[in-house]
Design a protein around this motif. Structure first.
Motif, PDB file in Angstrom:
ATOM      1  N   TYR A 184       0.830  -1.199   0.000  1.00 20.10           N
ATOM      2  CA  TYR A 184       0.000   0.000   0.000  1.00 20.10           C
ATOM      3  C   TYR A 184       0.866   1.251   0.000  1.00 20.10           C
ATOM      4  O   TYR A 184       1.936   1.290   0.639  1.00 20.10           O
ATOM      5  CB  TYR A 184      -0.908   0.028   1.231  1.00 20.10           C
ATOM      6  CG  TYR A 184      -1.951  -1.069   1.251  1.00 20.10           C
ATOM      7  CD1 TYR A 184      -3.188  -0.892   0.650  1.00 20.10           C
ATOM      8  CD2 TYR A 184      -1.681  -2.290   1.859  1.00 20.10           C
ATOM      9  CE1 TYR A 184      -4.137  -1.897   0.662  1.00 20.10           C
ATOM     10  CE2 TYR A 184      -2.632  -3.303   1.882  1.00 20.10           C
ATOM     11  CZ  TYR A 184      -3.847  -3.098   1.271  1.00 20.10           C
ATOM     12  OH  TYR A 184      -4.799  -4.103   1.272  1.00 20.10           O
ATOM     13  N   ASP A 185       0.385   2.265  -0.692  1.00 20.52           N
ATOM     14  CA  ASP A 185       0.998   3.580  -0.621  1.00 20.52           C
ATOM     15  C   ASP A 185       0.541   4.246   0.680  1.00 20.52           C
ATOM     16  O   ASP A 185      -0.665   4.453   0.884  1.00 20.52           O
ATOM     17  CB  ASP A 185       0.574   4.425  -1.823  1.00 20.52           C
ATOM     18  CG  ASP A 185       1.129   5.831  -1.751  1.00 20.52           C
ATOM     19  OD1 ASP A 185       2.330   6.011  -1.986  1.00 20.52           O
ATOM     20  OD2 ASP A 185       0.340   6.744  -1.418  1.00 20.52           O
ATOM     21  N   LEU A 198       0.738   7.250   1.963  1.00 21.27           N
ATOM     22  CA  LEU A 198       0.053   8.543   1.885  1.00 21.27           C
ATOM     23  C   LEU A 198      -1.411   8.359   1.500  1.00 21.27           C
ATOM     24  O   LEU A 198      -2.304   8.961   2.115  1.00 21.27           O
ATOM     25  CB  LEU A 198       0.755   9.452   0.871  1.00 21.27           C
ATOM     26  CG  LEU A 198       0.076  10.813   0.624  1.00 21.27           C
ATOM     27  CD1 LEU A 198       0.010  11.618   1.916  1.00 21.27           C
ATOM     28  CD2 LEU A 198       0.819  11.581  -0.475  1.00 21.27           C
ATOM     29  N   THR A 199      -1.665   7.518   0.502  1.00 26.56           N
ATOM     30  CA  THR A 199      -3.042   7.292   0.063  1.00 26.56           C
ATOM     31  C   THR A 199      -3.851   6.587   1.144  1.00 26.56           C
ATOM     32  O   THR A 199      -5.038   6.876   1.331  1.00 26.56           O
ATOM     33  CB  THR A 199      -3.063   6.465  -1.241  1.00 26.56           C
ATOM     34  OG1 THR A 199      -2.191   7.063  -2.186  1.00 26.56           O
ATOM     35  CG2 THR A 199      -4.471   6.437  -1.838  1.00 26.56           C
ATOM     36  N   ILE A 256      -4.884   9.216   3.523  1.00 25.17           N
ATOM     37  CA  ILE A 256      -5.996  10.002   2.988  1.00 25.17           C
ATOM     38  C   ILE A 256      -7.311   9.253   3.148  1.00 25.17           C
ATOM     39  O   ILE A 256      -8.341   9.834   3.511  1.00 25.17           O
ATOM     40  CB  ILE A 256      -5.734  10.348   1.510  1.00 25.17           C
ATOM     41  CG1 ILE A 256      -4.546  11.300   1.388  1.00 25.17           C
ATOM     42  CG2 ILE A 256      -6.979  10.962   0.871  1.00 25.17           C
ATOM     43  CD1 ILE A 256      -4.098  11.546  -0.037  1.00 25.17           C
ATOM     44  N   SER A 257      -7.279   7.933   2.896  1.00 20.05           N
ATOM     45  CA  SER A 257      -8.508   7.140   3.021  1.00 20.05           C
ATOM     46  C   SER A 257      -9.000   7.118   4.463  1.00 20.05           C
ATOM     47  O   SER A 257     -10.210   7.197   4.712  1.00 20.05           O
ATOM     48  CB  SER A 257      -8.277   5.711   2.513  1.00 20.05           C
ATOM     49  OG  SER A 257      -7.461   4.961   3.405  1.00 20.05           O
ATOM     50  N   THR A 270     -10.632   5.116  -2.464  1.00 23.54           N
ATOM     51  CA  THR A 270      -9.332   5.716  -2.167  1.00 23.54           C
ATOM     52  C   THR A 270      -8.403   4.652  -1.579  1.00 23.54           C
ATOM     53  O   THR A 270      -7.219   4.572  -1.929  1.00 23.54           O
ATOM     54  CB  THR A 270      -9.486   6.883  -1.180  1.00 23.54           C
ATOM     55  OG1 THR A 270     -10.352   7.872  -1.740  1.00 23.54           O
ATOM     56  CG2 THR A 270      -8.132   7.529  -0.889  1.00 23.54           C
ATOM     57  N   ALA A 291      -7.204   2.530  -4.295  1.00 22.72           N
ATOM     58  CA  ALA A 291      -6.189   3.199  -5.106  1.00 22.72           C
ATOM     59  C   ALA A 291      -4.808   3.094  -4.470  1.00 22.72           C
ATOM     60  O   ALA A 291      -3.785   3.212  -5.164  1.00 22.72           O
ATOM     61  CB  ALA A 291      -6.564   4.666  -5.305  1.00 22.72           C
ATOM     62  N   ALA A 292      -4.762   2.878  -3.152  1.00 19.15           N
ATOM     63  CA  ALA A 292      -3.481   2.737  -2.461  1.00 19.15           C
ATOM     64  C   ALA A 292      -2.854   1.368  -2.684  1.00 19.15           C
ATOM     65  O   ALA A 292      -1.691   1.155  -2.357  1.00 19.15           O
ATOM     66  CB  ALA A 292      -3.684   2.968  -0.957  1.00 19.15           C
TER      67      ALA A 292
END
Length: 254
Positions: free
Chosen positions: A138-139, A141-142, A145-146, A187, A190-191
């Motif tokens: 997983y990213d 930062l994303t 955000i989630s 979101t 997307a990570a």
């Protein structure tokens, strides 16, 4: 990766489920504030299950549309069930905080954090239940955000439960909450990155996503039936207001 292999049908159904869960949770919380004692506890439990189960169902219906080219994804059943229990329990902690607090603003902030973390925990536990020939990453930062979206959405939902009065107003707030829940889910997706292992072409254990369809359908049907009964015994708009809201000038109404 494909997040909508069946087109917009699966995302649309998952959004509708999120809206239903949000609607019932908002109404359940409002009804709790119209009652006292055991009645309040029961309505808060109803709201907790409605939101927790609604969000969990939204997540796993959305996952029906998720595929990774060339591999079959399985899901660990015990971990998937645990994600549901976590969702209901942590969301319930937030809702009960609001339901019993005499300081609405602080309760909304604390309850929003608890509820948002419950939504995020449910999502990432559900993702941890995935079994495929490779590894997930997983990213960060994303992911952050989630989680922030989940907390903001939960805080807004609890604020709405305390301040929005009337069936039409709640009906308008529920789709907004549904958008926020879906935004958190996608979101979080997307990570995700999937790193396949060339030495493995299959995975053992768990069940494929389609095997969740029948239990989800049965569970949702029972949920709708129980909710219909709850609507039938909902407190009237003339019910006595709880002491925590006694100082408000505007009367609560259904």
């Amino acid at each position: 990766m494909n997040h909508a292999v069946h087109g917009w049908l699966i995302p649309a159904i998952s959004y509708a489920i999120a809206c239903v869960g949000s609607l019932l949770a908002l109404r359940g919380t409002r009804w709790a504030l119209l009652t006292e004692g055991r009645g309040r506890r029961n309505w808060l439990m109803f709201a907790s299950f409605s939101l927790g189960f609604g969000i969990w169902s939204m997540h796993f219906i959305a996952m029906l549309g998720f595929t990774v080219s060339g591999v079959e994804i399985h899901y660990d059943v015990p971990l998937t069930a645990l994600s549901l229990l976590v969702a209901v329990a942590v969301v319930g902690a937030g809702i009960f905080t609001v339901g019993y607090s005499r300081r609405p603003l602080g309760a909304v902030l604390v309850g929003g954090v608890f509820t948002g973390l419950g939504v995020a925990a449910m999502h990432y536990l559900g993702m941890a239940a995935m079994r495929l020939p490779g590894a997930l990453s997983y990213d960060h930062l994303t992911v952050g955000i989630s989680v922030a979206i989940a907390i903001l959405a939960a805080t807004a939902a609890l604020w709405a439960a305390l301040n929005i009065r009337g069936t039409l107003a709640v009906a308008a707030a529920a789709p907004v909450m549904g958008v926020a829940v879906c935004a958190m889910h996608y979101t979080g997706m997307a990570a995700l990155s999937v790193h396949l292992d060339p030495g493995r072409d299959s995975v053992t254990g768990g069940v494929v996503a389609l095997q969740f369809v029948f239990p989800l359908a049965v569970g949702f049907a029972a949920y709708v039936f129980a909710s219909s009964l709850a609507f039938a015994v909902a407190p009237s708009k003339t019910a006595k207001r709880p002491p925590a809201l006694a100082g408000r000038a505007a009367p609560l109404r259904r």
